[in-house]
Design a protein around this motif. Structure first.
Motif, PDB file in Angstrom:
ATOM      1  N   ARG A   2       0.753  -1.179   0.102  1.00  0.00           N
ATOM      2  CA  ARG A   2      -0.155   0.054   0.209  1.00  0.00           C
ATOM      3  C   ARG A   2       0.842   1.415   0.029  1.00  0.00           C
ATOM      4  N   HIS A   3       0.553   2.221  -0.771  1.00  0.00           N
ATOM      5  CA  HIS A   3       1.284   3.477  -1.036  1.00  0.00           C
ATOM      6  C   HIS A   3       0.600   4.686  -0.132  1.00  0.00           C
ATOM      7  N   SER A   6      -1.504   7.373  -2.239  1.00  0.00           N
ATOM      8  CA  SER A   6      -2.890   7.154  -2.697  1.00  0.00           C
ATOM      9  C   SER A   6      -3.745   6.393  -1.848  1.00  0.00           C
ATOM     10  N   ASP A   7      -3.387   6.210  -0.422  1.00  0.00           N
ATOM     11  CA  ASP A   7      -4.144   5.212   0.435  1.00  0.00           C
ATOM     12  C   ASP A   7      -4.673   6.176   1.603  1.00  0.00           C
ATOM     13  N   GLU A   9      -6.555   5.630   4.200  1.00  0.00           N
ATOM     14  CA  GLU A   9      -6.578   4.977   5.381  1.00  0.00           C
ATOM     15  C   GLU A   9      -5.032   4.987   5.792  1.00  0.00           C
ATOM     16  N   LEU A  10      -4.211   4.321   5.023  1.00  0.00           N
ATOM     17  CA  LEU A  10      -2.648   4.446   5.429  1.00  0.00           C
ATOM     18  C   LEU A  10      -2.067   5.990   5.932  1.00  0.00           C
ATOM     19  N   ILE A  60      -2.149  -3.055   8.688  1.00  0.00           N
ATOM     20  CA  ILE A  60      -1.983  -2.211   7.412  1.00  0.00           C
ATOM     21  C   ILE A  60      -0.913  -1.397   7.378  1.00  0.00           C
ATOM     22  N   GLU A  63       1.856  -3.115   5.636  1.00  0.00           N
ATOM     23  CA  GLU A  63       1.579  -3.373   4.115  1.00  0.00           C
ATOM     24  C   GLU A  63       2.091  -2.086   3.426  1.00  0.00           C
ATOM     25  N   GLY A  64       2.696  -1.141   4.225  1.00  0.00           N
ATOM     26  CA  GLY A  64       3.072   0.028   3.536  1.00  0.00           C
ATOM     27  C   GLY A  64       4.735   0.075   3.246  1.00  0.00           C
TER      28      GLY A  64
END
Length: 208
Positions: A2-3, A6-7, A9-10, A60, A63-64
């Protein structure tokens, strides 16, 4: 992966847990150079973050990118969330990016069991056969030395035997590597920092 750009939530998790007081940059050897007042404040804030973040939110962050993963690893170590052991081991072995490997070692040092020693050994089995890759070999070996010290085990014996995997890895390198004994001491000191923070974390847990 996950970037953060563009995310949303992150992005929110990074704002709450990764970037406050440049936390992601300070996690590591720099912690050992804090003065007593800075250390106390950082310990308190890190313990509070570990108390506030949920397992789902940690997942999460893992996943970054390296900043998110490094921070998540430290929060896992402080809260002693052993349910993340296998994930940390997989991320360490994958070595998908820079800077997070030492944080994974801190996690496994904090957990401090034979299962963690096995994950470190698996990494060395793979990466000491790759002298073309200068990743976290010395830090992992230093962490394993620390676990041998606290477990009374001998996981490092086969790696450090004369003419063994460590010596062979060093022989073909063009540049010097970190001394595993230096790394052992650094990991031991960082583990002590985590233990100190975990005590504050436990007090927060008891008060909730």
């Amino acid at each position: 992966m996950r970037h953060v750009q563009s995310d949303p939530e992150l992005q929110d998790l990074v704002r709450r847990f990764v970037t406050p007081d440049r936390r992601y940059l300070r996690l590591g050897g720099g912690l050992l150079r804090l003065d007593p007042v800075e250390r106390s404040a950082f310990v308190r804030d890190l313990a509070q973050a570990a108390h506030e973040i949920t397992p789902a939110e940690l997942g999460i962050l893992f996943e970054g990118g390296w900043r998110e993963r490094k921070t998540a690893a430290w929060l896992v170590a402080v809260a002693h969330r052993t349910e993340f052991r296998d994930l940390v081991g997989r991320l360490l072995l994958a070595s998908e990016g820079p800077y997070a490997g030492a944080a994974y070692c801190v996690v496994l040092a904090k957990f401090g069991s034979a299962a963690d020693a096995e994950l470190l050994s698996a990494y060395l089995d793979h990466y000491l056969s790759r002298p073309d890759l200068d990743y976290d070999q010395a830090v992992v070996l230093g962490t394993l030395l620390h676990l041998d010290e606290i477990l009374g085990s001998a996981y490092t014996t086969r790696f450090l035997a004369p003419g063994g995997p460590w010596d062979r890895w060093l022989e073909v390198r063009a540049v010097a590597a970190l001394d595993p004994q230096y790394c052992r001491l650094a990991v031991k000191q960082l583990r002590a920092f985590v233990e100190e923070t975990a005590e504050v974390f436990a007090s927060l847990d008891c008060g909730s």
